[in-house]
Design a protein around this motif. Structure first.
Motif, mmCIF file in Angstrom:
data_model
loop_
_atom_site.group_PDB
_atom_site.id
_atom_site.type_symbol
_atom_site.label_atom_id
_atom_site.label_comp_id
_atom_site.label_asym_id
_atom_site.label_seq_id
_atom_site.Cartn_x
_atom_site.Cartn_y
_atom_site.Cartn_z
ATOM 1 N N PRO A 1 0.837 -1.209 0.000
ATOM 2 C CA PRO A 1 0.000 0.000 0.000
ATOM 3 C C PRO A 1 0.871 1.259 0.000
ATOM 4 O O PRO A 1 2.020 1.229 0.446
ATOM 5 C CB PRO A 1 -0.787 -0.125 1.310
ATOM 6 N N LYS A 2 0.310 2.356 -0.480
ATOM 7 C CA LYS A 2 1.097 3.576 -0.650
ATOM 8 C C LYS A 2 1.676 4.114 0.662
ATOM 9 O O LYS A 2 2.739 4.721 0.674
ATOM 10 C CB LYS A 2 0.241 4.656 -1.315
ATOM 11 N N PHE A 3 0.972 3.889 1.777
ATOM 12 C CA PHE A 3 1.432 4.483 3.030
ATOM 13 C C PHE A 3 2.666 3.765 3.594
ATOM 14 O O PHE A 3 3.325 4.277 4.506
ATOM 15 C CB PHE A 3 0.317 4.480 4.082
ATOM 16 N N ILE A 4 3.006 2.583 3.055
ATOM 17 C CA ILE A 4 4.166 1.848 3.562
ATOM 18 C C ILE A 4 5.456 2.634 3.316
ATOM 19 O O ILE A 4 6.361 2.640 4.159
ATOM 20 C CB ILE A 4 4.255 0.458 2.900
ATOM 21 N N GLY A 5 5.539 3.320 2.172
ATOM 22 C CA GLY A 5 6.738 4.100 1.867
ATOM 23 C C GLY A 5 6.998 5.195 2.890
ATOM 24 O O GLY A 5 8.071 5.241 3.497
ATOM 25 N N PRO A 6 6.031 6.115 3.100
ATOM 26 C CA PRO A 6 6.234 7.151 4.120
ATOM 27 C C PRO A 6 6.471 6.576 5.517
ATOM 28 O O PRO A 6 7.275 7.114 6.281
ATOM 29 C CB PRO A 6 4.925 7.941 4.064
ATOM 30 N N MET A 7 5.776 5.486 5.844
ATOM 31 C CA MET A 7 5.956 4.885 7.161
ATOM 32 C C MET A 7 7.371 4.337 7.320
ATOM 33 O O MET A 7 8.034 4.556 8.344
ATOM 34 C CB MET A 7 4.943 3.762 7.369
ATOM 35 N N ALA A 8 7.858 3.625 6.298
ATOM 36 C CA ALA A 8 9.202 3.056 6.357
ATOM 37 C C ALA A 8 10.255 4.152 6.425
ATOM 38 O O ALA A 8 11.236 4.042 7.182
ATOM 39 C CB ALA A 8 9.444 2.165 5.135
ATOM 40 N N LEU A 9 10.059 5.218 5.645
ATOM 41 C CA LEU A 9 10.992 6.338 5.673
ATOM 42 C C LEU A 9 11.007 6.993 7.052
ATOM 43 O O LEU A 9 12.073 7.326 7.588
ATOM 44 C CB LEU A 9 10.606 7.368 4.607
ATOM 45 N N THR A 10 9.837 7.158 7.645
ATOM 46 C CA THR A 10 9.742 7.756 8.976
ATOM 47 C C THR A 10 10.441 6.888 10.015
ATOM 48 O O THR A 10 11.176 7.395 10.876
ATOM 49 C CB THR A 10 8.270 7.959 9.377
#
Length: 268
Positions: free
Chosen positions: A85-94
């Protein structure tokens, strides 16, 4: 508070004591909470600044850095969690950036911030949030909550229960399967938390032991030998620990992606 005024044991105990309120289960490590929040706010500010400076023309150094970091995270997601899902990228970066910043506090001279704290009446202060098991457990169990959500979303309630009853030995050994799967699932957040905590705690102790060389051994003429040795050891451990803090943030991020990818799959 320096090693010159405290015995070795007192010095280490002092640095391993959090500024806290409450007792027992309800103890809150105030220094951990404050530094975690401040570093989170700093991360948000840097991210906002990078977005504000982004342009289609010649990119700034900050924009280049963030683009490189985002590409690095996206590559790991594609490898470990295809179709994420798209939110995995921002979450992983955070996760990577925030954990790295909390780890980075270990590279600040071990006596500096606690000494500044004593000047304003703060007796104890631990400045590395990830050397507090409460921090790493909180991060890990947040990931664990997401794992459960992803399992339920991908498999449904029935499929989730079936996973416990049939994995790994098939339906005829359901009681053993439940125990084994439960241990497997609980081990994920526990291992995440203890791995990060253990490495950072060990690094913190090494910096304290190096600081003690200058405080307890460098007396009089002996300082001509021990002080340069302390400087060399400090620099060497700092350079090595820079790799450690980056690696630990990377491992936490990658394992989070892997665990969520496994939970998102309909196969087990």
């Amino acid at each position: 508070m320096s090693a010159e005024k405290l015995s070795t044991v007192e010095y280490i105990q002092h640095h391993l004591t959090n500024a806290h309120i409450g007792e027992g289960f309800w103890t809150i490590n105030v220094d951990t909470v404050i530094y975690s929040i401040l570093l989170g706010v700093f991360l948000l500010w840097v991210g906002k600044k990078a977005v504000a400076e982004a342009s289609d023309g010649t990119p700034s150094g900050l924009q280049n850095f963030f683009e490189m970091l985002i590409e690095f995270v996206q590559t790991n997601i594609k490898d470990a969690f295809p179709g994420a899902p798209k939110f995995i990228g921002p979450m992983a970066l955070t996760i990577f950036a925030w954990v790295w910043l909390m780890n980075f506090m270990d590279l600040i001279p071990v006596d500096l911030l606690p000494w500044l704290g004593q000047l304003v009446g703060i007796e104890h202060m631990r400045v590395v949030p990830t050397t507090d098991l409460n921090t790493t457990l909180a991060l890990a169990f947040t990931v664990f909550g997401l794992i459960i959500v992803f399992n339920l979303k991908a498999k449904g309630v029935g499929g989730f229960i079936k996973m416990f009853l049939t994995h790994p030995f098939g339906p005829y050994l359901a009681p053993i399967n439940v125990v084994m799967t439960l241990i497997e699932e609980i081990a994920k957040p526990i291992s995440l938390a203890l791995r990060l905590f253990g490495n950072m705690f060990a690094g913190e102790l090494v910096f304290m032991l190096i600081a003690l060389i200058g405080g307890t051994l460098a007396v009089g003429a002996a300082a001509l030998f021990w002080a340069p040795l302390q400087a060399v050891l400090d620099l060497g451990w700092l350079l090595f620990h820079l790799l450690v803090i980056t690696l630990q943030a990377f491992i936490f991020m990658v394992l989070t992606i892997v665990y969520l990818g496994m939970a998102h799959s309909t196969d087990h």
